[in-house]
Design an enzyme around this catalytic site. Structure first.
Site, PDB file in Angstrom:
ATOM      1  N   ARG A   1      -5.998   1.456  -0.048  1.00 55.59           N
ATOM      2  CA  ARG A   1      -4.560   1.287  -0.263  1.00 55.59           C
ATOM      3  C   ARG A   1      -4.183  -0.175  -0.036  1.00 55.59           C
ATOM      4  NH1 ARG A   1      -1.291   4.881  -1.157  1.00 55.59           N
ATOM      5  NH2 ARG A   1      -1.872   7.044  -1.188  1.00 55.59           N
TER       6      ARG A   1
ATOM      7  N   ARG B   1       7.905  11.681  -3.692  1.00 56.19           N
ATOM      8  CA  ARG B   1       7.015  10.820  -4.491  1.00 56.19           C
ATOM      9  C   ARG B   1       5.670  11.517  -4.649  1.00 56.19           C
ATOM     10  NH1 ARG B   1       4.141   4.939  -3.820  1.00 56.19           N
ATOM     11  NH2 ARG B   1       3.531   5.721  -1.778  1.00 56.19           N
TER      12      ARG B   1
ATOM     13  N   ARG C   1       9.052  -3.130  -2.207  1.00 57.18           N
ATOM     14  CA  ARG C   1       8.501  -4.304  -1.519  1.00 57.18           C
ATOM     15  C   ARG C   1       7.957  -3.900  -0.162  1.00 57.18           C
ATOM     16  NH1 ARG C   1      10.555  -8.911  -3.470  1.00 57.18           N
ATOM     17  NH2 ARG C   1      12.434  -8.829  -4.727  1.00 57.18           N
TER      18      ARG C   1
ATOM     19  N   ASP D   1       0.681  -2.786  -5.069  1.00 57.79           N
ATOM     20  CA  ASP D   1      -0.528  -2.478  -5.834  1.00 57.79           C
ATOM     21  C   ASP D   1      -0.788  -3.493  -6.929  1.00 57.79           C
ATOM     22  OD1 ASP D   1      -1.958   0.074  -4.953  1.00 57.79           O
ATOM     23  OD2 ASP D   1       0.151   0.565  -4.753  1.00 57.79           O
TER      24      ASP D   1
ATOM     25  N   HIS E   1       5.733   3.389   6.890  1.00 57.92           N
ATOM     26  CA  HIS E   1       4.431   2.803   6.683  1.00 57.92           C
ATOM     27  C   HIS E   1       3.660   2.819   7.968  1.00 57.92           C
ATOM     28  CE1 HIS E   1       3.580   2.267   2.736  1.00 57.92           C
ATOM     29  NE2 HIS E   1       4.765   1.801   2.479  1.00 57.92           N
TER      30      HIS E   1
ATOM     31  N   GLU F   1       2.983   0.113 -11.309  1.00 59.03           N
ATOM     32  CA  GLU F   1       2.465  -0.651 -10.177  1.00 59.03           C
ATOM     33  C   GLU F   1       1.165  -1.415 -10.388  1.00 59.03           C
ATOM     34  OE1 GLU F   1       1.906   1.988  -6.814  1.00 59.03           O
ATOM     35  OE2 GLU F   1       1.792   3.716  -8.120  1.00 59.03           O
TER      36      GLU F   1
END
EC number: 4.1.1.31
Length: 883
Positions: A713, A396, A581, A543, A138, A506
């Site tokens: 995001r 993904r 998470r 999300d 991230h 999500e």
């Protein structure tokens, strides 16, 4: 506890002193005095002195542009040092996590004391333990790798300084080393100049494996084995390694155009290269250690005459040659050279395992168990945990990319437009093609670049050694056809095995529909045949919270999991729930133990698979000792959740949660989506627009370049509100809903839920933690400095709402003040606030100056911009979680 605080405080103040000396040496007495004045004012302001608070604001507003950066850096570096000290204290003999390996012992004792659990049942639960941690890059890991290395060494110095028997000269040497490290950090730029590429992110992940997990995992298994022997008289089998690591770095292309099929191919090779590098070091040690002569007939037969003199060494040297040949081939491939595969190329874990295990068995049989259970055992366990790929990767991709690719294909084939078909027609087409023996892709078709990329990615999966790719995750999954489409694309790429494909649900609606979607899929015969009784489903935390607010999202997550568990149980399917998470509360982050025990009963039967995000990777796995502690916590929680599952909630509790969910979602969306002032307020009261300039992560902050909050995001959304200390996404709507239910006369029921239902008490605990980190006077200061007066009433309304929320949460939890049951965390927040507050005030000032200059058409002042970046990184360190 008090001894722990005082030891932490004295280390923090010692590190602060050394930092002060460094600043004085670098910039002179004047800057150090300025920093000290600000620190004292901040401390006094925190203690409630309003005059000093005012003086703090004035002092920071009056800093010259030349003073901004040194002051921002001083407080930011101080917070990094405080975090390092805190990390050290969490694993020092006096600290909290020193007892975390004890968690396993405590859990085992607790389980043994349950009359309904036999030792055999507990052993079976241990044998079915499965923990897969998925490392994600991230953008929130703000700290640069080079500074992380220095902080690891600071940690080592603190450890040695704690030694009571240390000689004076050693003490002086360590202090000198600390001064050097802190000076090096001060003279290093803490902000990256360029965004990291996906390959840089993957290398960051490999560095975590090398510096911490490589040693931490075998240490954890020794600890686990010791506790099991002591409490159950049970020894872990050599081949039993319940923990695996997977990575999204280089595999997660959702909304990140920089992650291409070529990048994924490169990262897979790089990962294998790193594995050979690390195993070579291990084998080198074994070559020098395993000089023994005595061996079993089986081993002697394996090595033949040539190796009979030193059979173990002979096998290790052979393995070393194979590793070296493999590494050389991988290096050539990474440089783009096409070479034939060399003889003895290692592609499967068994090829590493077999010679090592043969040595292990022979040593055991010849009475040399003490040697077998040394470095050799650690290496065997690394083969099981990391193996040839080092870390597996997940792919993904967003569901619409697959739909668009198939739409383009069907239009080319002249059979209609897949994108506009009904769900039933899509499914019929997909199942027909999945059952068909002929290929669907025409040879001479020239698809668009986007579709080519989707097809190339499937090609990479088909070509990769089996076992190097863990799963294909479909983000924004909404229908059964989303899952079938991926299976069809993989089949067309020539994949020869059933790749786990996990839909990620999500948004609030998608979570509510998750069970229907999976039920439909499981009713398709072809699909049931393919999955062989195993299904993975990913639950999105970030999300859904951004979509509906934290209370409604967490209830939807609970219900979706609960329904999926029951559906799969009925269908005889082993379900693995994959939890997406984040590190912050608005993204589902909660202390691991509490979070796992608050899930629906049965949610961990198929093991735990969870993402570990950017900055949390460093807090949970930054050092081998912390790795042992984190893995032990997870182990204890999984065993407890599986053997002593939380109770099924009462029907009346479910009804209350439904009510809380509806009210809180309405309140949240009423502000975020429907209040016309909200977006302009958000943009001006937080550094949201400035965050886009930070070279964080390889992924753009928005899914689409235009668009409002909904296209932002989840991470920058939360990051921005954490910076201005209103922490809005993590609480908005929750307290109002609780208040309404209290007014309806249900307070005693809420108190019972808090007492007897881990799901609910964890929700309240997380709210308390957010409120403890939030600060209304700072949020108000951002408004005064940055927001148009016409929008001030909205800011005031939101702050009043938070004050009301705090009261209702404390009343239901029967607490007199926030975090009453977690004094260690409360203390740590208080300790950092003194240093975070000046950074917040300074950030508001910098945003004001930067926006003023922009308004007047001036070029941005690089000193202001650089200082702003430093405050963003510093506040992230102070809050201990970013987005």
């Amino acid at each position: 506890m008090n001894e722990q605080y005082s030891a932490l405080r004295s280390n923090v103040s010692m590190l602060g002193k050394v930092l002060g000396e460094t600043i004085k040496d670098a910039l002179g007495e004047h800057i150090l005095e300025r920093v000290e004045t600000i620190r004292k004012l901040s401390k006094s302001s925190r203690a409630g002195n309003d005059a000093n608070r005012q003086e703090l604001l004035t002092t920071l507003q009056n800093l010259s542009n030349d003073e901004l950066l040194p002051v921002a850096r001083a407080f930011s570096q101080f917070l990094n040092l405080a975090n390092t000290a805190e990390q050290y204290h969490s694993i020092s003999p006096k600290g909290e996590a020193a007892s975390n390996p004890e968690v396993i012992a405590r859990t085992l004792r607790k389980l043994k004391n349950q009359p309904e659990l036999s030792e055999d049942t507990i052993k079976k639960a241990v044998e079915s333990l499965s923990l897969e941690l998925v490392l994600t890059a991230h953008p929130t890991e703000i700290t640069r790798r080079t500074l992380i290395h220095k902080m690891v060494e600071v940690n080592a110095c603190l450890k040695q300084l704690d030694n009571k028997d240390i000689a004076d000269y050693e003490h002086n040497q360590l202090m000198r080393r600390l001064r050097q490290l802190i000076a090096q950090s001060w003279h290093t730029d803490e902000i990256r100049k360029l965004r990291p590429s996906p390959v840089d992110e993957a290398k960051w992940g490999f560095a975590v494996v090398e510096n911490s997990l490589w040693q931490g995992v075998p240490n954890y298994l020794r600890e686990l084995n010791e506790q099991l022997e002591e409490n159950l008289g049970y020894k872990l089998p050599v081949e039993f390694v319940p923990v695996r690591f997977t990575s999204w770095m280089g595999g997660d292309r959702d909304g990140n155009p920089n992650v291409t099929a070529d990048i994924t191919r490169h990262v897979l090779l790089l990962s294998r290269w790193k594995a050979t590098d690390l195993f070579l070091k291990d084998i080198q040690v074994l070559v020098s250690e395993l000089s023994m002569v005595e061996a079993t007939p089986e081993l002697l037969a394996l090595v033949g005459e040539e190796g009979a003199a030193e059979p173990y060494r002979y096998l290790m040297k052979n393995l070393r040659s194979r590793l070296m040949a493999t590494q050389a081939w991988l290096e050539a491939r990474l440089k783009g050279e096409e070479l034939p595969k060399p003889e003895g190329l290692l592609t499967q874990n068994e090829e590493l395992w077999e010679p090592l295990y043969a040595c292990y068995q022979s040593l055991q049989a010849c009475g040399m168990g003490i040697i077998a259970n040394g470095d050799l055992l650690d290496t065997l366990r690394r083969v099981k945990c990391f193996g040839v790929p080092l870390v597996r990767i997940d792919i993904r991709q967003e569901s619409t990319r697959h739909t668009e690719a198939l739409g383009e294909l069907t239009r080319y084939l002249g059979i209609g437009d897949y994108e506009s078909w009904s769900e039933a027609d899509k499914q019929a087409f997909l199942i027909r093609e999945l059952n068909s023996k002929r290929p669907l892709l025409p040879r001479n078709w020239q698809p668009s670049a986007e579709t080519r990329e989707v097809l190339d990615t499937c090609q990479v999966i088909a070509e990769a050694p089996q076992g190097s790719i863990a799963a294909y995750v479909i983000s924004m999954a909404k229908t059964p056809s989303d899952v079938l489409a991926v299976h069809l694309l993989l089949k067309e790429a020539g994949i020869g095995f059933a790749m786990p494909v996990a839909p990620l649900f999500e948004t609030l609606d998608d979570l509510n529909n998750a069970n229907d979607v999976m039920t439909q899929l499981l009713n398709i015969d072809w699909y049931r045949g393919l999955i062989q009784g195993k299904q993975m489903v990913m639950i999105g935390y970030s999300d859904s919270a951004k979509d509906a607010g934290v209370m409604a999202a967490s209830w939807a997550q609970y219900q979706a999991q609960d329904a999926l568990i029951k559906t799969c149980e009925k269908a005889g399917i082993e379900l693995t729930l994959f939890h997406g998470r984040g590190g912050s509360i608005g993204r589902g982050g909660a202390p691991a133990h509490a979070a796992l025990l608050s899930q629906p009963p049965g949610s961990l039967k198929g093991g735990l698979r969870v993402t570990e995000q950017g900055e949390m990777i460093r807090f949970k796995y930054g050092l081998p000792e912390i790795t042992v502690s984190s893995l032990s916590l997870y182990t204890g929680a999984i065993l407890e959740a599986n053997l002593l599952p939380p109770p099924e909630p009462k029907e009346s509790w479910r009804r209350i949660m439904d009510e809380l969910s509806v009210i809180s979602c309405d309140v949240y969306r009423g502000y975020v989506r429907e209040n016309k002032d909200f977006v302009p307020y958000f943009r001006s009261a937080t550094p949201e627009q400035e965050l886009g300039k930070l070279p964080l992560g390889s992924r753009p902050a928005k899914r689409r370049p235009t668009g409002g909050v909904e296209s932002l995001r989840a991470i920058p959304w939360i990051f921005a509100w954490t910076q201005n200390r209103l922490m809005l996404p993590a609480w908005l709507g929750a307290g109002t809903a609780l208040q309404k239910v209290v007014e309806d006369g249900k307070q005693s029921e809420l108190e019972a839920m808090c007492r007897d239902w881990p799901f609910f008490s964890t929700r309240l605990g997380m709210l308390e933690m957010v409120f403890a980190k939030a600060d209304l006077w700072l949020a108000e200061y951002y408004d005064q400095r940055l927001v148009d007066k016409a929008l001030w009433p909205l800011g005031k309304e939101l702050r009043n709402l938070q004050e009301e929320d705090i009261k209702v949460v404390l009343a239901i939890a029967n607490d007199s003040h926030l975090m009453a049951d977690l004094p260690w965390i409360a203390e740590s927040i208080q300790l950092r606030n003194i240093y975070t507050d000046p950074l917040n005030v300074l950030q508001a000032e910098l945003l004001h100056r930067s926006r003023q200059a922009e308004k007047e058409g001036q070029e941005p002042d690089p000193r202001v911009e650089q200082a702003l970046m430093v405050t963003i990184a510093g506040i992230a360190a102070g809050m201990r979680n970013t987005g």
